[in-house]
Scaffold this motif. Structure first.
Motif, PDB file in Angstrom:
ATOM      1  N   TYR A   1       0.863  -1.183   0.000  1.00 20.31           N
ATOM      2  CA  TYR A   1       0.000   0.000   0.000  1.00 20.31           C
ATOM      3  C   TYR A   1       0.899   1.233   0.000  1.00 20.31           C
ATOM      4  CZ  TYR A   1      -3.184  -3.535   1.945  1.00 20.31           C
ATOM      5  OH  TYR A   1      -3.916  -4.682   2.169  1.00 20.31           O
ATOM      6  N   VAL A   2       0.587   2.207  -0.841  1.00 22.22           N
ATOM      7  CA  VAL A   2       1.400   3.422  -0.900  1.00 22.22           C
ATOM      8  C   VAL A   2       0.508   4.652  -0.816  1.00 22.22           C
ATOM      9  CG1 VAL A   2       3.273   2.382  -2.240  1.00 22.22           C
ATOM     10  CG2 VAL A   2       1.350   3.405  -3.443  1.00 22.22           C
ATOM     11  N   ASP A   3       1.046   5.683  -0.216  1.00 28.53           N
ATOM     12  CA  ASP A   3       0.311   6.949  -0.097  1.00 28.53           C
ATOM     13  C   ASP A   3       1.301   8.034   0.294  1.00 28.53           C
ATOM     14  OD1 ASP A   3      -1.844   8.632  -0.213  1.00 28.53           O
ATOM     15  OD2 ASP A   3      -2.641   8.132   1.762  1.00 28.53           O
TER      16      ASP A   3
ATOM     17  N   THR B   1      -8.873  -1.112  -0.306  1.00 31.60           N
ATOM     18  CA  THR B   1      -8.800   0.296   0.080  1.00 31.60           C
ATOM     19  C   THR B   1      -7.434   0.617   0.666  1.00 31.60           C
ATOM     20  OG1 THR B   1      -9.502   0.071   2.407  1.00 31.60           O
ATOM     21  CG2 THR B   1     -11.248   0.157   0.736  1.00 31.60           C
ATOM     22  N   ASN B   2      -7.190   1.895   0.831  1.00 28.06           N
ATOM     23  CA  ASN B   2      -5.972   2.392   1.467  1.00 28.06           C
ATOM     24  C   ASN B   2      -6.206   2.784   2.918  1.00 28.06           C
ATOM     25  OD1 ASN B   2      -3.601   2.255   0.061  1.00 28.06           O
ATOM     26  ND2 ASN B   2      -3.496   4.414  -0.455  1.00 28.06           N
ATOM     27  N   ASN B   3      -7.262   2.259   3.530  1.00 27.08           N
ATOM     28  CA  ASN B   3      -7.641   2.700   4.870  1.00 27.08           C
ATOM     29  C   ASN B   3      -6.533   2.500   5.897  1.00 27.08           C
ATOM     30  OD1 ASN B   3     -10.099   3.438   3.882  1.00 27.08           O
ATOM     31  ND2 ASN B   3     -11.242   1.718   4.735  1.00 27.08           N
TER      32      ASN B   3
ATOM     33  N   GLN C   1      -4.378  -1.655  -7.731  1.00 22.65           N
ATOM     34  CA  GLN C   1      -5.724  -1.570  -7.170  1.00 22.65           C
ATOM     35  C   GLN C   1      -5.983  -0.136  -6.730  1.00 22.65           C
ATOM     36  OE1 GLN C   1      -8.465  -3.437  -6.634  1.00 22.65           O
ATOM     37  NE2 GLN C   1      -9.454  -1.916  -5.343  1.00 22.65           N
ATOM     38  N   ARG C   2      -6.924   0.509  -7.379  1.00 25.09           N
ATOM     39  CA  ARG C   2      -7.295   1.864  -6.984  1.00 25.09           C
ATOM     40  C   ARG C   2      -8.162   1.801  -5.741  1.00 25.09           C
ATOM     41  NH1 ARG C   2     -10.589   6.121 -10.857  1.00 25.09           N
ATOM     42  NH2 ARG C   2     -10.708   7.856  -9.367  1.00 25.09           N
ATOM     43  N   CYS C   3      -7.851   2.601  -4.748  1.00 27.24           N
ATOM     44  CA  CYS C   3      -8.604   2.618  -3.489  1.00 27.24           C
ATOM     45  C   CYS C   3     -10.075   2.909  -3.779  1.00 27.24           C
ATOM     46  CB  CYS C   3      -8.022   3.662  -2.548  1.00 27.24           C
ATOM     47  SG  CYS C   3      -8.963   3.861  -1.017  1.00 27.24           S
ATOM     48  N   THR C   4     -10.967   2.026  -3.352  1.00 21.56           N
ATOM     49  CA  THR C   4     -12.392   2.201  -3.634  1.00 21.56           C
ATOM     50  C   THR C   4     -12.969   3.417  -2.917  1.00 21.56           C
ATOM     51  OG1 THR C   4     -12.931   0.642  -1.859  1.00 21.56           O
ATOM     52  CG2 THR C   4     -12.773  -0.248  -4.077  1.00 21.56           C
ATOM     53  N   VAL C   5     -12.437   3.746  -1.741  1.00 23.76           N
ATOM     54  CA  VAL C   5     -12.943   4.911  -1.006  1.00 23.76           C
ATOM     55  C   VAL C   5     -12.672   6.191  -1.787  1.00 23.76           C
ATOM     56  CG1 VAL C   5     -12.735   6.274   1.109  1.00 23.76           C
ATOM     57  CG2 VAL C   5     -12.734   3.779   1.232  1.00 23.76           C
ATOM     58  N   HIS C   6     -11.463   6.327  -2.324  1.00 23.43           N
ATOM     59  CA  HIS C   6     -11.147   7.504  -3.137  1.00 23.43           C
ATOM     60  C   HIS C   6     -12.002   7.532  -4.407  1.00 23.43           C
ATOM     61  CE1 HIS C   6      -7.527   7.478  -0.587  1.00 23.43           C
ATOM     62  NE2 HIS C   6      -7.435   8.750  -0.875  1.00 23.43           N
ATOM     63  N   PHE C   7     -12.254   6.366  -4.983  1.00 24.14           N
ATOM     64  CA  PHE C   7     -13.114   6.286  -6.167  1.00 24.14           C
ATOM     65  C   PHE C   7     -14.528   6.767  -5.839  1.00 24.14           C
ATOM     66  CE2 PHE C   7     -16.099   3.569  -8.646  1.00 24.14           C
ATOM     67  CZ  PHE C   7     -15.862   4.115  -9.896  1.00 24.14           C
TER      68      PHE C   7
ATOM     69  N   MET D   1       0.423  -6.959  -5.930  1.00 24.19           N
ATOM     70  CA  MET D   1      -0.568  -5.903  -6.111  1.00 24.19           C
ATOM     71  C   MET D   1      -0.208  -4.703  -5.249  1.00 24.19           C
ATOM     72  SD  MET D   1      -4.742  -6.015  -5.744  1.00 24.19           S
ATOM     73  CE  MET D   1      -4.815  -5.739  -3.970  1.00 24.19           C
ATOM     74  N   VAL D   2      -0.375  -3.514  -5.820  1.00 24.49           N
ATOM     75  CA  VAL D   2      -0.133  -2.262  -5.105  1.00 24.49           C
ATOM     76  C   VAL D   2      -1.446  -1.509  -5.025  1.00 24.49           C
ATOM     77  CG1 VAL D   2       1.102  -0.062  -5.086  1.00 24.49           C
ATOM     78  CG2 VAL D   2       2.259  -2.144  -5.882  1.00 24.49           C
ATOM     79  N   THR D   3      -1.832  -1.109  -3.824  1.00 28.68           N
ATOM     80  CA  THR D   3      -3.062  -0.356  -3.605  1.00 28.68           C
ATOM     81  C   THR D   3      -2.708   1.102  -3.326  1.00 28.68           C
ATOM     82  OG1 THR D   3      -4.158  -2.299  -2.681  1.00 28.68           O
ATOM     83  CG2 THR D   3      -5.172  -0.170  -2.218  1.00 28.68           C
ATOM     84  N   GLY D   4      -3.366   2.009  -4.033  1.00 30.47           N
ATOM     85  CA  GLY D   4      -3.122   3.440  -3.833  1.00 30.47           C
ATOM     86  C   GLY D   4      -4.261   4.257  -4.389  1.00 30.47           C
ATOM     87  N   ASP D   5      -4.157   5.565  -4.226  1.00 34.90           N
ATOM     88  CA  ASP D   5      -5.181   6.437  -4.793  1.00 34.90           C
ATOM     89  C   ASP D   5      -4.827   6.748  -6.244  1.00 34.90           C
ATOM     90  OD1 ASP D   5      -3.103   8.201  -4.581  1.00 34.90           O
ATOM     91  OD2 ASP D   5      -4.014   9.450  -3.042  1.00 34.90           O
ATOM     92  N   LYS D   6      -5.670   7.564  -6.889  1.00 26.04           N
ATOM     93  CA  LYS D   6      -5.487   7.852  -8.305  1.00 26.04           C
ATOM     94  C   LYS D   6      -4.472   8.970  -8.472  1.00 26.04           C
ATOM     95  CE  LYS D   6      -6.700   7.420 -12.697  1.00 26.04           C
ATOM     96  NZ  LYS D   6      -6.507   6.186 -13.468  1.00 26.04           N
TER      97      LYS D   6
END
Length: 293
Positions: free
Chosen positions: A57-59, A228-230, A144-150, A121-126
């Protein structure tokens, strides 16, 4: 050192010292302790990864620094990995002037050069800068795009009085058990929004929903924690809580070191000692995928 890393201010340390020993601890002493603590933090921050990390996960988060009398933002980029045993680790923390493609590329390259491997897999925002750098440095990893940000991006195109209903429709997309079912539901939702004169929201769904359904290629038992990136957002809030007490920093290095110190403090607690995912399910999932062709 533990007191400093826990976020206790210099003034409170001085007050406590005066109560305990009858004399205050000087600022110079506190500064020397900080330097010793930061040396340990730097050693921890640049340590080589111990094993493979299938999920990463990255942010990034922004802190204020004082540059020539003017206050500017400096980005602190953070990466969390779930290791082969299912435990979370903070595997990277670095300064970036902004969340630009260059900053993300340098950050991801530093992780790879230190030995980060096995990323599936890497999860992050757009973030366009992060996406380009990810494809260059870890081309084999899925995104994987964070569903919350989507959801936030879609709901930004919806009037406030209708957001609750649209949010329920969006959640129905990611309640599906397969990639195909999720995509079909997304198209159904997009058509309903168009019929309700919400064409802009429908466009956001069509253009971005596929990126939010990558998790469907992995065990469904992992769904809730990989889509998600939670987890990293909560870590960033801990960093912000500590750094907000400082206000602004004289340079990006000091901001990054305090952020890394806070990450280490959190990771050394129960956060990093609780098993996050059952990774044996991933091995069984691979066997099932091979068996099905």
């Amino acid at each position: 050192m533990e007191t400093c890393l826990a976020g206790v201010s210099t003034r409170r340390i001085e007050d406590a010292g005066e109560i305990l020993w009858g004399s205050s601890v000087s600022k110079g002493t506190v500064s020397n302790l900080n330097q010793k603590a930061f040396a340990k933090v730097e050693e921890w921050r640049t340590r080589p990864p111990a094993c493979a990390y299938p999920y990463v996960y990255v942010d990034g988060t922004y802190l204020k620094k004082n540059w020539g009398g003017a206050y500017e933002s400096v980005a602190v980029l953070v990466a969390i990995g779930v290791n082969e045993d299912g435990y979370r680790e903070v595997i990277g923390c670095a300064e970036g002037y902004t969340e630009s493609a260059y900053s993300w590329r340098e950050f991801l390259l530093s992780l790879r050069d230190r030995g980060l491997r096995g990323v599936r897999m890497v999860t992050g925002d757009k973030s366009a800068g992060m996406l380009g750098a990810l494809q260059e440095v870890f081309p084999e990893a899925m995104y994987q795009r964070c569903t919350v940000h989507f959801y936030r991006n879609v709901l930004a195109k919806v009037p406030a009085r209708r957001r609750k209903r649209v949010a329920a429709q969006l959640k129905a997309i990611h309640a599906r058990e397969s990639l195909g079912a999720g995509l079909r539901k997304a198209e159904e939702v997009a058509r309903e929004l168009e019929a309700s004169k919400l064409a802009d929201a429908a466009k956001v769904i069509r253009e971005g929903v596929a990126e939010t359904l990558t998790y469907a290629r992995f065990p469904m038992e992992h769904l809730r924690r990989i889509r998600t990136n939670n987890g990293i957002e909560r870590l960033n809030r801990e960093v912000k809580r500590r750094t907000n007490a400082v206000g602004s920093f004289p340079d990006g290095q000091s901001a990054m070191m305090l952020a890394a110190a806070r990450c280490k403090y959190v990771a050394d607690g129960n956060w990093g000692k609780r098993r996050y995912l059952d990774m044996s399910l991933l091995d069984h999932w691979d066997e099932r995928m091979l068996a099905s062709g």
